[in-house]
Design an enzyme around this catalytic site. Structure first.
Site, short mmCIF file in Angstrom:
data_model
loop_
_atom_site.label_atom_id
_atom_site.label_comp_id
_atom_site.label_asym_id
_atom_site.label_seq_id
_atom_site.Cartn_x
_atom_site.Cartn_y
_atom_site.Cartn_z
N GLY A 392 81.89 18.38 -104.96
CA GLY A 392 81.34 17.87 -106.22
C GLY A 392 82.37 17.91 -107.32
O GLY A 392 83.46 18.47 -107.16
N GLY A 395 83.15 21.84 -112.52
CA GLY A 395 82.20 22.38 -113.48
C GLY A 395 80.74 22.29 -113.10
O GLY A 395 79.88 22.56 -113.94
N VAL A 396 80.43 21.91 -111.84
CA VAL A 396 79.01 21.80 -111.46
C VAL A 396 78.48 23.09 -110.84
O VAL A 396 77.30 23.16 -110.50
CB VAL A 396 78.79 20.62 -110.49
CG1 VAL A 396 79.09 19.31 -111.17
CG2 VAL A 396 79.63 20.77 -109.22
N GLY A 397 79.35 24.10 -110.66
CA GLY A 397 78.87 25.40 -110.19
C GLY A 397 79.16 25.72 -108.75
O GLY A 397 78.45 26.53 -108.15
N THR A 399 81.78 27.37 -107.34
CA THR A 399 82.23 28.75 -107.15
C THR A 399 81.11 29.75 -107.43
O THR A 399 80.93 30.72 -106.69
CB THR A 399 83.43 29.04 -108.08
OG1 THR A 399 84.46 28.09 -107.82
CG2 THR A 399 83.97 30.43 -107.84
N SER A 724 83.06 -0.99 -103.92
CA SER A 724 81.70 -1.13 -104.44
C SER A 724 81.58 -2.06 -105.65
O SER A 724 80.48 -2.27 -106.15
CB SER A 724 81.14 0.25 -104.82
OG SER A 724 81.88 0.81 -105.87
N LYS A 767 76.15 7.66 -109.52
CA LYS A 767 76.06 6.37 -110.21
C LYS A 767 74.76 6.26 -111.00
O LYS A 767 74.73 5.67 -112.09
CB LYS A 767 76.18 5.24 -109.19
CG LYS A 767 77.58 5.16 -108.56
CD LYS A 767 77.69 4.09 -107.51
CE LYS A 767 79.10 4.04 -106.93
NZ LYS A 767 79.25 3.01 -105.88
#
EC number: 3.4.21.53
Length: 819
Positions: A392, A395-397, A399, A724, A767
């Site tokens: 991901g 900063g999405v967590g 770790t 895409s 998206k």
């Protein structure tokens, strides 16, 4: 030209031998003339280190060049005197100086002996005779000059005699402190009768470490009283310096003597204690420590055999030998590995779910997988090692999820990063033959956690490198294979280590750069970016309370209005994760803390409570970093809005097309905007497909006749690639051709084939988040991605109208409803 004591006369230069012979002959001739009449014209040799003084005998190195040629000229004449004069600057080139770069006062010297040296140079022994003054330069090539001689005043006064006695006294004191010139000084003092104070002054200052300028000043002083006075001052300075040096040496010797004494006493004490049985030797201490360690562990027999062999080897080695240190370090690592020690696992689903919900908001699929892992462990009476890869944006967590998993399972947690790692020895350890060798990160993890089933997080696995030292990604293949890691072999330990009970969690931003064999060994779990509502909940429930606690604040000191947090998210922290949002919250709280402390110092308690609102947020964070994601509130002709997916999360992708006259007279297409190879091919496919299906969408319309079409993808500094954007490019071209704008608030994504089919793409969640952030409420997705869309949570899909298409005909009907 440098003075030297080198008297090596091997490999004599034939020319130098000839010069020496000629000088001997000229010396005999000069003695026959008049030994007491000094020549009025002298060749001058420059000195750049220290001046010479009358009464000295000194060696001088004459290098090949003009000064050596002067020796040859002297040899052919009846004269063997030369002048020695100091240069004004120490770094002057003595081979190239002129009279304007020399002092006016120097000395005359008689050449006593020449010792030729290989390479065309020679060492000359000189007898320094009189002070001279350059009266008039005669020639510059060889620095010949007319000179005058200074004759010493032989009159001896009582004052001069007293000065002489003082100088001799100081010289004797110097002898006690610095015996370097003891023999020479004693000879001189033995022959000194104080009748020649000038010679005594010259000799004494030559012994000092005075600067070249101070010595030159003495040389230029012709008045006997002034000269001996200045000489006495220099000698006293030298005596003070020698005393200080002697004091420093005595302190150093005393310190060394004290250290040696303490060392010997400690060794004696150690020996006495050993004799009395009060202390054990180093062998016994080390062996006892190692025995105590592996007696507490369930060491496998193959490891026990190695340990026993090494302990037997250690007993035969001297503690002072280098091999002893190597063997002891090896045993230290072998016995520190937690053989057979495993932490007890807890399989309480309710407690696990409570911990996960407390630590993280959302991420339901990740939490579901962790609960499945716990359930399997409960049913199977133990959890075998698993390999999970969390992918991901930053900063999405990722770790923090790893830490939560370890917390839920009651296991120790160890994390290390492989980003930029280029040496496989970091994973598998170094061979023991290398100096400073040590095991790899995995054995270090076992040592630190002291259990055989920790949770090991391998961070940034997509940024792993390779070099001539090896490929760490290939080394990880063995580590992450459940069939192989039970017999993992570290190069340093050289003993099999069972890693099959370790839970490996890997993190990456993208999967593209991870080698396929390595990717095949992982279970990939995707963490998408967060939408506004999710970020708001994370900030309210986690980030703000945690930051307040770190800053020593409370809810009574500062509160954030929800609208202020929304404003911060939209205008200051528009990223996939929440790292920047967290930093901005801390920035606000730091400024609040400053104001509170300032108010306390001013005794103003009435303003100790602060509320952060959208209006005052700019006072804390400055001007907004981001404006709207949308370039156009109302879509113009030739522009279509696509949806993209990057390692940083989802983003909107605008495709702009304009038409200009073609210089070649043919229809042509040009693409700009840092497009990659795949995107360039997509533009060619869009161009060709539209040309082939023109009658279907624009009957009777010429295909950009005699025009060049320029397609541009804004934000040209950002590289872009992927298939895409195929349907978006066709839509942009059709809008330009028909002179009709695309439906407003429409975003689309999908790969286009040459026959018009729309194929599935990746990153549907990312998206969708990008579309919500840009307020695009009508979306076009490929039919192949319907299942991905259906799996998304309802709050993500709320307020969106999504169309699923299989062919571009479907896209055309949606994008151009009035055509």
């Amino acid at each position: 030209m440098n003075s030297t004591n080198n008297t090596d006369s091997q490999n004599l230069d034939p020319n130098a031998s000839e010069v020496e012979k000629l000088l001997d002959e000229s010396a005999e001739a000069e003695e026959k003339v008049d030994d007491h009449t000094p020549p009025s014209e002298l060749f001058i040799l420059p000195l750049n280190k220290r001046p010479f003084f009358p009464g000295m005998a000194a060696p001088l190195l004459i290098e090949a060049g003009p000064h050596y040629e002067v020796l040859t000229l002297l040899a052919k004449s009846s004269q063997k005197h030369i002048g020695l004069v100091l240069t004004k600057k120490e770094d002057a080139n003595t081979l190239k100086v002129g009279f304007n770069q020399l002092h006016r006062v120097g000395v005359s010297a008689r050449i006593l002996r020449i010792m030729p040296i290989e390479g065309g140079s020679a060492q000359v022994l000189l007898s320094i005779e009189d002070r001279i003054r350059i009266v008039k330069p005669i020639q510059d090539k060889y620095l010949k000059a007319k000179v005058s001689y200074h004759k010493e005043n032989k009159e001896l006064t009582e004052e001069l005699k007293a000065y002489s006695i003082s100088i001799v006294s100081i010289i004797k004191d110097l002898l006690k402190l610095n015996p370097l010139f003891k023999e020479e000084l004693q000879i001189f003092l033995g022959h000194s009768d104080f009748t020649e104070p000038g010679k005594l002054a010259d000799f004494s200052v030559a012994l000092t470490t005075a600067t070249r300028e101070e010595l030159q000043e003495i040389l230029e002083t012709t008045d006997m009283h002034d000269r001996i006075d200045k000489a006495l001052v220099l000698l006293k300075k030298e005596l003070d310096l020698s005393r200080l040096q002697s004091s420093i040496n005595q302190k150093i010797e005393a310190t060394i003597t004290k250290s040696q004494k303490e060392f010997f006493l400690k060794e004696q004490l150690k020996t006495i204690k050993k004799e009395l049985g009060l202390e054990k030797d180093d062998h016994a201490v080390d062996l006892e420590k190692f025995m105590e360690r592996f007696n507490k562990r369930d060491v496998p027999q193959y490891a026990m055999d190695v340990i026993q062999d090494e302990m037997d080897k250690l007993q035969t080695l001297e503690t002072s030998s280098a091999e002893y240190a190597v063997c002891r370090n090896y045993l230290d690592w072998l016995t520190i590995v937690p053989w057979g020690i495993q932490t007890k696992e807890y399989h309480d689903l309710k407690k696990a779910e409570s911990i996960l919900n407390k630590d993280h908001y959302g991420l339901e699929d990740i939490k579901q997988r962790i609960l499945e892992l716990i359930s399997v462990g409960k049913l199977a009476n133990g959890m075998k090692g698993s390999i999970i890869c969390l992918v991901g944006p930053p900063g999405v967590g990722k770790t923090s999820i790893g830490r939560s998993i370890a917390k839920v399972l009651h296991r120790k947690f160890f994390r290390f990063s492989v980003g930029g790692m280029r040496d496989e020895a970091e994973i598998k350890g170094h061979r023991r033959t290398y100096i400073g060798a040590m095991p790899g990160k995995l054995v270090q993890a076992l040592k630190q956690s002291q259990i055989m089933n920790p949770v090991i997080m391998i961070d940034e696995v997509d940024k792993i490198g390779s070099s001539y030292h090896g490929d760490p990604a290939s080394a990880l293949l063995e580590v992450l294979d459940p069939e192989q890691n039970k017999d993992f072999l570290d190069h340093y330990l050289d003993v099999r280590v069972d890693l099959s009970n370790v839970l490996f969690i890997l993190t990456a931003n993208v999967l593209d750069s991870i080698p396929d064999p390595l990717l095949d060994r992982m279970e990939v779990l995707r963490l998408s970016g967060y939408i506004l509502e999710e970020k708001l909940q994370i900030a309210t429930k986690y980030l703000v309370p945690r930051a307040r606690k770190e800053m020593g604040l409370s809810a009574q000191n500062v509160t954030f209005q929800p609208e202020a947090l929304k404003h911060m998210i939209n205008n200051y922290a528009r990223e996939a994760g929440v790292r920047t949002l967290n930093e901005n919250i801390k920035k606000v709280l730091r400024k609040v803390a400053l104001k509170i402390v300032q108010n306390q110092e001013k005794n103003l308690s009435k303003k100790s409570r602060f509320t952060i609102t959208p209006k005052n947020l700019q006072d804390y964070l400055g001007k907004p970093v981001f404006s709207s994601d949308r370039f156009y509130e109302k879509t113009p002709v030739g522009v279509a809005t696509g949806l993209a997916w990057t390692s940083l999360g989802g983003a909107t992708l605008y495709i702009e097309s304009v038409q200009v006259p073609s210089s070649s007279g043919k229809a042509d297409m040009h693409l700009t905007g840092q497009a990659g190879d795949v995107m360039k091919e997509s533009s060619q496919i869009a161009w060709t497909y539209l040309h082939s299906a023109l009658e279907r969408y624009a009957p009777g319309q010429p295909f950009f006749e005699k025009s060049q079409v320029h397609i541009h993808i804004p934000e040209g500094a950002t590289p872009k690639d992927g298939p895409s954007a195929g349907i978006t490019m066709v839509t942009s071209l059709l809008s330009l051709l028909l002179d009709v704008p695309v439906l407003n608030n429409l975003g689309m994504t999908g790969e286009l084939t040459l026959t018009g089919r729309v194929l599935g793409i990746g990153g549907i969640r990312e998206k969708l988040i990008a579309a919500r952030r840009s307020k695009l409420n009508i979306l076009i997705f490929p039919e192949d991605n319907r299942r991905d869309y259906d799996e998304l949570p309802a709050y993500l899909k709320k307020g969106l109208k999504v169309h699923f298409v299989t062919h571009y005909d479907d896209v055309f009907k949606i994008a151009f409803p009035g055509v």
